[in-house]
Design an enzyme around this catalytic site. Structure first.
Site, PDB file in Angstrom:
ATOM      1  N   ARG A  36      11.011  -1.555  11.360  1.00  0.00           N
ATOM      2  CA  ARG A  36       9.905  -1.175  12.239  1.00  0.00           C
ATOM      3  C   ARG A  36       9.797  -2.164  13.388  1.00  0.00           C
ATOM      4  O   ARG A  36       9.967  -3.355  13.183  1.00  0.00           O
ATOM      5  CB  ARG A  36       8.586  -1.174  11.433  1.00  0.00           C
ATOM      6  CG  ARG A  36       8.321   0.131  10.737  1.00  0.00           C
ATOM      7  CD  ARG A  36       7.167   0.089   9.758  1.00  0.00           C
ATOM      8  NE  ARG A  36       5.962  -0.599  10.201  1.00  0.00           N
ATOM      9  CZ  ARG A  36       4.845  -0.678   9.472  1.00  0.00           C
ATOM     10  NH1 ARG A  36       4.788  -0.100   8.270  1.00  0.00           N
ATOM     11  NH2 ARG A  36       3.791  -1.316   9.916  1.00  0.00           N
ATOM     12  N   LYS A  82       0.833  -1.210   0.000  1.00  0.00           N
ATOM     13  CA  LYS A  82       0.000   0.000   0.000  1.00  0.00           C
ATOM     14  C   LYS A  82       0.869   1.262   0.000  1.00  0.00           C
ATOM     15  O   LYS A  82       0.696   2.163  -0.813  1.00  0.00           O
ATOM     16  CB  LYS A  82      -0.933   0.030   1.234  1.00  0.00           C
ATOM     17  CG  LYS A  82      -1.843  -1.189   1.359  1.00  0.00           C
ATOM     18  CD  LYS A  82      -2.762  -1.098   2.571  1.00  0.00           C
ATOM     19  CE  LYS A  82      -2.053  -1.169   3.920  1.00  0.00           C
ATOM     20  NZ  LYS A  82      -1.393  -2.438   4.219  1.00  0.00           N
ATOM     21  N   ARG A 104     -10.133   0.489   8.644  1.00  0.00           N
ATOM     22  CA  ARG A 104      -9.722  -0.892   8.888  1.00  0.00           C
ATOM     23  C   ARG A 104     -10.766  -1.699   9.626  1.00  0.00           C
ATOM     24  O   ARG A 104     -10.532  -2.888   9.905  1.00  0.00           O
ATOM     25  CB  ARG A 104      -8.460  -0.888   9.771  1.00  0.00           C
ATOM     26  CG  ARG A 104      -7.207  -1.005   8.979  1.00  0.00           C
ATOM     27  CD  ARG A 104      -6.050  -1.058   9.930  1.00  0.00           C
ATOM     28  NE  ARG A 104      -5.065  -0.142   9.456  1.00  0.00           N
ATOM     29  CZ  ARG A 104      -3.825  -0.484   9.172  1.00  0.00           C
ATOM     30  NH1 ARG A 104      -3.402  -1.681   9.403  1.00  0.00           N
ATOM     31  NH2 ARG A 104      -3.006   0.409   8.701  1.00  0.00           N
ATOM     32  N   ARG A 120      -0.575  -8.911  13.571  1.00  0.00           N
ATOM     33  CA  ARG A 120      -1.153  -7.956  12.611  1.00  0.00           C
ATOM     34  C   ARG A 120      -2.007  -8.678  11.564  1.00  0.00           C
ATOM     35  O   ARG A 120      -3.051  -8.185  11.163  1.00  0.00           O
ATOM     36  CB  ARG A 120      -0.036  -7.151  11.944  1.00  0.00           C
ATOM     37  CG  ARG A 120       0.584  -6.129  12.897  1.00  0.00           C
ATOM     38  CD  ARG A 120       1.950  -5.659  12.447  1.00  0.00           C
ATOM     39  NE  ARG A 120       1.957  -5.076  11.129  1.00  0.00           N
ATOM     40  CZ  ARG A 120       3.050  -4.928  10.395  1.00  0.00           C
ATOM     41  NH1 ARG A 120       4.215  -5.347  10.852  1.00  0.00           N
ATOM     42  NH2 ARG A 120       2.976  -4.363   9.206  1.00  0.00           N
ATOM     43  N   ARG A 141      11.461  -5.740   5.215  1.00  0.00           N
ATOM     44  CA  ARG A 141      11.323  -4.296   4.951  1.00  0.00           C
ATOM     45  C   ARG A 141      12.302  -3.489   5.807  1.00  0.00           C
ATOM     46  O   ARG A 141      12.590  -3.810   6.942  1.00  0.00           O
ATOM     47  CB  ARG A 141       9.897  -3.846   5.282  1.00  0.00           C
ATOM     48  CG  ARG A 141       9.747  -2.321   5.278  1.00  0.00           C
ATOM     49  CD  ARG A 141       8.325  -1.870   5.349  1.00  0.00           C
ATOM     50  NE  ARG A 141       7.545  -2.607   6.318  1.00  0.00           N
ATOM     51  CZ  ARG A 141       6.221  -2.688   6.292  1.00  0.00           C
ATOM     52  NH1 ARG A 141       5.541  -2.062   5.358  1.00  0.00           N
ATOM     53  NH2 ARG A 141       5.594  -3.378   7.202  1.00  0.00           N
TER      54      ARG A 141
HETATM   55  P1  AP5 Z   1       4.786  -1.645   1.933  1.00  0.00           P
HETATM   56  O1  AP5 Z   1       4.455  -0.828   0.748  1.00  0.00           O
HETATM   57  O2  AP5 Z   1       5.521  -1.015   3.034  1.00  0.00           O
HETATM   58  O3  AP5 Z   1       3.463  -2.403   2.478  1.00  0.00           O
HETATM   59  P2  AP5 Z   1       2.164  -1.841   3.204  1.00  0.00           P
HETATM   60  O4  AP5 Z   1       0.995  -2.479   2.521  1.00  0.00           O
HETATM   61  O5  AP5 Z   1       2.212  -0.368   3.302  1.00  0.00           O
HETATM   62  O6  AP5 Z   1       2.334  -2.570   4.606  1.00  0.00           O
HETATM   63  P3  AP5 Z   1       2.280  -2.004   6.108  1.00  0.00           P
HETATM   64  O7  AP5 Z   1       3.035  -2.995   6.931  1.00  0.00           O
HETATM   65  O8  AP5 Z   1       2.685  -0.588   6.158  1.00  0.00           O
HETATM   66  O9  AP5 Z   1       0.770  -2.159   6.410  1.00  0.00           O
HETATM   67  P4  AP5 Z   1       0.141  -2.218   7.785  1.00  0.00           P
HETATM   68  O10 AP5 Z   1      -1.269  -2.029   7.428  1.00  0.00           O
HETATM   69  O11 AP5 Z   1       0.456  -3.440   8.560  1.00  0.00           O
HETATM   70  O12 AP5 Z   1       0.858  -1.055   8.630  1.00  0.00           O
HETATM   71  P5  AP5 Z   1       0.523   0.484   8.847  1.00  0.00           P
HETATM   72  O13 AP5 Z   1       1.783   1.211   8.873  1.00  0.00           O
HETATM   73  O14 AP5 Z   1      -0.539   0.911   7.931  1.00  0.00           O
HETATM   74  O15 AP5 Z   1       5.589  -2.925   1.400  1.00  0.00           O
HETATM   75  C1  AP5 Z   1       6.039  -3.954   2.282  1.00  0.00           C
HETATM   76  C2  AP5 Z   1       7.404  -4.474   1.837  1.00  0.00           C
HETATM   77  O16 AP5 Z   1       7.275  -5.180   0.626  1.00  0.00           O
HETATM   78  C3  AP5 Z   1       8.449  -3.381   1.588  1.00  0.00           C
HETATM   79  O17 AP5 Z   1       9.704  -3.843   2.007  1.00  0.00           O
HETATM   80  C4  AP5 Z   1       8.406  -3.177   0.061  1.00  0.00           C
HETATM   81  O18 AP5 Z   1       9.659  -2.730  -0.447  1.00  0.00           O
HETATM   82  C5  AP5 Z   1       8.060  -4.587  -0.423  1.00  0.00           C
HETATM   83  N1  AP5 Z   1       7.217  -4.570  -1.614  1.00  0.00           N
HETATM   84  C6  AP5 Z   1       6.190  -3.719  -1.894  1.00  0.00           C
HETATM   85  N2  AP5 Z   1       5.611  -4.037  -3.076  1.00  0.00           N
HETATM   86  C7  AP5 Z   1       6.283  -5.133  -3.553  1.00  0.00           C
HETATM   87  C8  AP5 Z   1       6.146  -5.932  -4.740  1.00  0.00           C
HETATM   88  N3  AP5 Z   1       5.200  -5.678  -5.666  1.00  0.00           N
HETATM   89  N4  AP5 Z   1       7.002  -6.967  -4.898  1.00  0.00           N
HETATM   90  C9  AP5 Z   1       7.956  -7.229  -3.972  1.00  0.00           C
HETATM   91  N5  AP5 Z   1       8.134  -6.514  -2.836  1.00  0.00           N
HETATM   92  C10 AP5 Z   1       7.301  -5.461  -2.612  1.00  0.00           C
HETATM   93  O19 AP5 Z   1      -0.080   0.458  10.317  1.00  0.00           O
HETATM   94  C11 AP5 Z   1       0.771   0.157  11.402  1.00  0.00           C
HETATM   95  C12 AP5 Z   1      -0.026  -0.004  12.671  1.00  0.00           C
HETATM   96  O20 AP5 Z   1      -0.702   1.226  12.989  1.00  0.00           O
HETATM   97  C13 AP5 Z   1      -1.142  -1.049  12.651  1.00  0.00           C
HETATM   98  O21 AP5 Z   1      -0.646  -2.340  12.919  1.00  0.00           O
HETATM   99  C14 AP5 Z   1      -2.034  -0.524  13.780  1.00  0.00           C
HETATM  100  O22 AP5 Z   1      -1.468  -0.809  15.033  1.00  0.00           O
HETATM  101  C15 AP5 Z   1      -1.973   0.981  13.588  1.00  0.00           C
HETATM  102  N6  AP5 Z   1      -3.011   1.496  12.695  1.00  0.00           N
HETATM  103  C16 AP5 Z   1      -2.828   2.163  11.513  1.00  0.00           C
HETATM  104  N7  AP5 Z   1      -4.000   2.485  10.955  1.00  0.00           N
HETATM  105  C17 AP5 Z   1      -4.953   2.019  11.803  1.00  0.00           C
HETATM  106  C18 AP5 Z   1      -6.380   2.028  11.749  1.00  0.00           C
HETATM  107  N8  AP5 Z   1      -7.042   2.581  10.728  1.00  0.00           N
HETATM  108  N9  AP5 Z   1      -7.047   1.457  12.794  1.00  0.00           N
HETATM  109  C19 AP5 Z   1      -6.402   0.914  13.834  1.00  0.00           C
HETATM  110  N10 AP5 Z   1      -5.051   0.864  13.939  1.00  0.00           N
HETATM  111  C20 AP5 Z   1      -4.333   1.412  12.914  1.00  0.00           C
HETATM  112 MG    MG Z   2       2.416   1.003   4.897  1.00  0.00          MG
END
Ligand code: AP5
Ligand code: MG
Ligand code: ZN
Length: 214
Positions: A160, A13, A88, A171, A127
């Site tokens: 992270r 994402k 979410r 997660r 990552r």
């Molecule tokens: P990346 O693009 O970083 O993936 P992402 O989908 O953004 O994954 P996140 O881990 O950021 O999602 P998340 O939802 O768990 O965490 P968030 O920060 O939103 O890519 C991942 C890796 O793969 C990278 O190394 C990249 O280089 C590689 N990659 C990407 N595309 C690729 C491809 N096509 N091929 C190969 N490799 C690839 O949230 C964190 C925390 O915040 C949550 O756990 C929760 O505690 C809290 N939180 C955030 N929002 C909310 C909400 N709305 N409600 C409640 N809690 C929340």
């Molecule tokens: Mg992300």
């Protein structure tokens, strides 16, 4: 254009959002990034969020809805926004709908980036992110030019705290129980489009751009 990116942890994402927002000239609103910023600054929000985020658990809905309400109401969201990681839960989605009605806006498109569960552990544990600018890398799939340093700003690359095997398992459980049901919510509203997130990064971007052109 008001867009939502959905997908499990590690689906890509954030990576795709970085590619797309420059082309569209809209802000990338990542609730995860907002929380990590608040945590690094030690604000009251950051202190509250930390106990959840570092365990891999979702932050309570009221807190998240408050963040997004404030963010979407800022002037830079006038011409559109890309939401990454929100909503979410069903209550978050309902609150977003109400908020948008009150602002005279609506969601145009929900893009679901799908990746099989088996791949998500490698994506997240491999990552690395830049401590300074937040740019995202992967030790094998998307490595920086110089190991441990950001291509963009030379900042230090770190892992992270929620990107280890145990936290990722938590997660994924949160995602599959609380967030996956939202796919149906948006499908019923005829807003959902799916892209294959297992292609390489450029191919996924291409598929997303073609959906946006339609
Ligand atoms: P990346 O693009 O970083 O993936 P992402 O989908 O953004 O994954 P996140 O881990 O950021 O999602 P998340 O939802 O768990 O965490 P968030 O920060 O939103 O890519 C991942 C890796 O793969 C990278 O190394 C990249 O280089 C590689 N990659 C990407 N595309 C690729 C491809 N096509 N091929 C190969 N490799 C690839 O949230 C964190 C925390 O915040 C949550 O756990 C929760 O505690 C809290 N939180 C955030 N929002 C909310 C909400 N709305 N409600 C409640 N809690 C929340
Ligand atoms: Mg992300
Ligand atoms: Zn950087």
């Amino acid at each position: 254009m008001n867009i939502i990116f959905m997908g499990p942890p590690g689906a890509g994402k954030g990576t795709q959002a970085e590619q797309i927002v420059h082309k569209l000239g809209i802000p990338h609103i990542s609730t995860g990034d907002e929380l990590r910023l608040a945590m690094s600054q030690g604000t009251p929000l950051g202190l509250e969020a930390k106990q959840y985020v570092n365990q891999g658990l979702y932050v309570p809905d009221e807190v998240m809805i408050g963040i997004v309400r404030e963010r979407i109401s800022r002037p830079d969201s006038k011409s559109g926004f890309l939401l990454d990681g929100f909503p979410r839960t069903i209550p978050q989605a309902e609150a977003l709908d109400q908020l948008l009605v009150s602002l005279g806006k609506r969601i145009d498109l929900v893009i679901y980036i799908s990746v099989a569960r088996e791949q998500l552990l490698d994506r997240t544990t491999g990552r690395r992110i830049c401590k300074e600018c937040g740019a995202t890398y992967h030790i094998r799939n998307n490595p920086p030019k110089t190991e441990g340093r950001c291509d963009r700003c030379s900042g230090e690359l770190i892992q992270r705290p929620d990107d280890n095997e145990q936290k990722v398992a938590t997660r994924l459980d949160e995602y599959f129980t609380k967030t996956a049901p939202l796919l149906k919510y948006y499908e019923q509203k005829n807003l959902l489009q799916q892209v294959d997130g297992e292609q390489d990064i450029q191919a996924v971007t291409g598929q997303i751009l073609s959906l946006l052109r339609d």
